[in-house]
Design a protein around this motif. Sequence first.
Motif, short mmCIF file in Angstrom:
data_model
loop_
_atom_site.label_atom_id
_atom_site.label_comp_id
_atom_site.label_asym_id
_atom_site.label_seq_id
_atom_site.Cartn_x
_atom_site.Cartn_y
_atom_site.Cartn_z
N SER A 166 -37.90 26.06 -4.21
CA SER A 166 -37.11 24.84 -3.99
C SER A 166 -35.64 25.19 -3.77
O SER A 166 -34.95 24.52 -3.00
CB SER A 166 -37.29 23.82 -5.11
OG SER A 166 -36.96 24.37 -6.33
N SER A 183 -35.27 26.06 -0.15
CA SER A 183 -35.21 24.84 0.66
C SER A 183 -33.80 24.26 0.60
O SER A 183 -33.23 23.85 1.62
CB SER A 183 -36.19 23.78 0.14
OG SER A 183 -37.47 24.31 0.06
N HIS A 209 -41.41 19.96 -7.76
CA HIS A 209 -42.00 21.02 -6.93
C HIS A 209 -42.78 22.03 -7.78
O HIS A 209 -43.74 22.64 -7.32
CB HIS A 209 -40.87 21.71 -6.17
CG HIS A 209 -41.34 22.54 -5.00
ND1 HIS A 209 -42.54 22.33 -4.35
CD2 HIS A 209 -40.76 23.59 -4.36
CE1 HIS A 209 -42.67 23.20 -3.38
NE2 HIS A 209 -41.62 23.98 -3.37
N ARG A 218 -44.31 21.23 -0.48
CA ARG A 218 -42.96 20.69 -0.42
C ARG A 218 -42.95 19.24 0.06
O ARG A 218 -42.25 18.39 -0.50
CB ARG A 218 -42.11 21.55 0.51
CG ARG A 218 -40.71 21.02 0.68
CD ARG A 218 -39.91 21.94 1.56
NE ARG A 218 -38.65 21.34 1.94
CZ ARG A 218 -37.76 21.94 2.69
NH1 ARG A 218 -37.98 23.15 3.14
NH2 ARG A 218 -36.65 21.34 3.01
N ALA A 250 -44.13 17.01 -2.60
CA ALA A 250 -43.11 16.93 -3.65
C ALA A 250 -41.98 16.00 -3.21
O ALA A 250 -41.45 15.22 -4.01
CB ALA A 250 -42.57 18.32 -3.98
N GLU A 251 -41.64 16.05 -1.92
CA GLU A 251 -40.58 15.15 -1.41
C GLU A 251 -41.02 13.69 -1.48
O GLU A 251 -40.23 12.81 -1.81
CB GLU A 251 -40.20 15.54 0.02
CG GLU A 251 -39.28 16.75 0.06
CD GLU A 251 -39.02 17.30 1.46
OE1 GLU A 251 -38.30 18.29 1.57
OE2 GLU A 251 -39.57 16.74 2.44
#
Lengths: 551, 177
Positions: free
Chosen positions: A53, A56, B28, B34, B37-38
């Motif tokens: 994360s 990202s 996450h 991802r 998770a978003e």
Amino acid sequence: MNLTDEEILELHELLNGLVEKNLPPQKLKRLEDWIFQSSDVRREYIAFMEMSSSLSHYAEEIISDEVAEDEEILSFGSRIIQFARPLLAVAAVIIAAFTIYNYKGFQVEPISGFKQPEESLVTTVSNLSEPNKSVFAVLTNSVGLEWSGGASNSPKLGDTLGGATMSISDGLAQLEFIRGATVILEGPVEFVIEGTNEGSLSSGKLRANVPPVAKGFSVELPHGRLVDLGTEFGLHVHDGGSTEIFVYKGKIKYEGTSDANESFIREVSTGEALFVDPYGYPNWIEMPSEPFMGTADLAFISMEQSQNRYSSWVNLSQEIAESEETLLYYSFDNHAPWSRTLNDVSRQSNGAVVGCKWTEGRWAGKGALGFKRKNDQVRLDLPSHHPELTLGAWIKLDDLNGFAVPIICSDSNSNGSTSWYVNPEGKLVLELSVNGKPERYESSVAFRKERLGRWMHVATTFDPSSMLVSHYVNGRSFSREKVISVTPLSFGPSLLGNFPKGSSVKNKRSMRGKIDEFVLFDIAYDEVGVRRLFEIGCPYEVPSSFGSTTP
Amino acid sequence: MPEDSPDRSSELLQLMMKYQRRIFAYIHTLVPSRSDAEDILQETSLTICEKFKDFELGTNFYSWACQIAYWKVRAARKKYATAKVVFNQEVLDVITQTRSEMEEELDVRHVALSRCLQKLNERDRRMVLTRYESGKNVSAAAQACGRTVQGAYKALNRIRKVLFDCVTFELAAEQVR
């Protein structure tokens, strides 16, 4: 930390697979159990996901820096707050929701802390959700994309698009609309991007995936309009103006008008299909229909699934290369564009590439050889003889046009010399030279018009124990013939993609198409074995009903 | 401060701006995909807005937000079976517990990662950051760096290991200082 080096390596392999979404179920189970049982593994997992994360975050931060002037900047009090792009939508949600609750719950005036008090927060939010009015969608992925000759617009990967017409003659294009819908267009197709959540399809096929946030995504069709109600659907507009609508998940509403000015509204739900005829009358149809199977590529392909499939194939490819049963294996992968050697990754019977060009194979980034001109060929030599054999290949034929299409043909007249080709009628043929005469084992018709121009897996087995020659297309046996003479098969000097000059095959010419995998095994695989080669190597999702519709 | 004060709204914004990365990282950890998770972060944010009137200013906003996120993940697990949340509930619970013991370490790791990224060569850095851009995948990273997809998979696995080891080393060095 009590993990050994080997365990750490294994764990990181599992974690890499997890974040790339290509972890097989049994390995996922292994990881799950391991995380549960070992606190060391758990800590390592958490640290790894934190890194993921954070990566990202940093990736978006850099983009935000690069495009700072174009990004939305909210001034908040005396501070400038810049949202990282992935969180922009979340930020918008927070502000929108918080505005709603402001009015609903708190009953207060709009926030006074903003630098531009004359602009209401609601206006700011609406600006956020429409970052740039001239940008409706982004071209985010493509496979083998070719634009039509007269196309006024031929954007590149990553280009932002306004009200653009997408005239595609071949290949796949993935559009991501600003409001969140993803559309995959399959050439040939004519599609116009009309807005941030709408388009029009005048011919060809598309598949749309519409997340809840983009509910209301609409597509104009020849006799009406499709409005999404939170779904995943496929559309096919035929040349005559008829339209097929297939809903894979969720629900859509079709509003149309017939030529006689009658209005229709139909709601189509998961698993249902609607056919709108050329005059605009809607009819329910069974799903999936055989003609629509041609769009299975579009309907089921997604770039991510494709990547996962590619990874699975890479594993299978390695297994084939290392197998004792493999005689010859051209994976066509990892060759430089200028390479004139086709590597046999099994036993080093490398081929010499003559004329043909390297091109894209079943997956983006995977190699294949394209055969186009009359002398295009790969020359190889395989001197051994084999009592039984399996031949397998992934091929994409452009056309037959009344000619036989060679896959591999021996340039020898010795007893048992073998050729494998598609005859002018589209039948798969295994031909052995026995005592100077050809013995042919022909399948029923394998290559009809609709099978041209797409990747097909073909295989043929010669099994002296069952005395059968079996032909397979896309993993299914569809033709068996009795062995005429039990003769060991051989190739000797041979050509891939071309016929030798002295071949007795009539109406012959070089291949027009591509090969991206070719393998010979010295055993005769059964249907399960061949099916596995197809299923793992298939670049498209394998529909369960596929077998019944294969010839 | 009265519950319905306008300042309370700006307080929420400030808190979200401060903690949204950490809340996302928390989700996450429980939801490896991802994009999923978003989605859960969005749902969590909406509930935070709804419930913010119940939040006691001065208490731990991050913990409070993570509790909401945890229940959102649980709900997603029920709603989508294993489509969005791949681990079973028992595993989610032990991960949550261990993560709560690692919060400080994770913050240090986040900062250390930026230093480690700077240590990568340009090509590797471009590849890994392209891969982690929103909506990008390995194929996009391969394309950006002129590699085959298979080559990009291998390279990314290597780069992630290099970064992970680098961060672990930085963390150890930090503890020595």
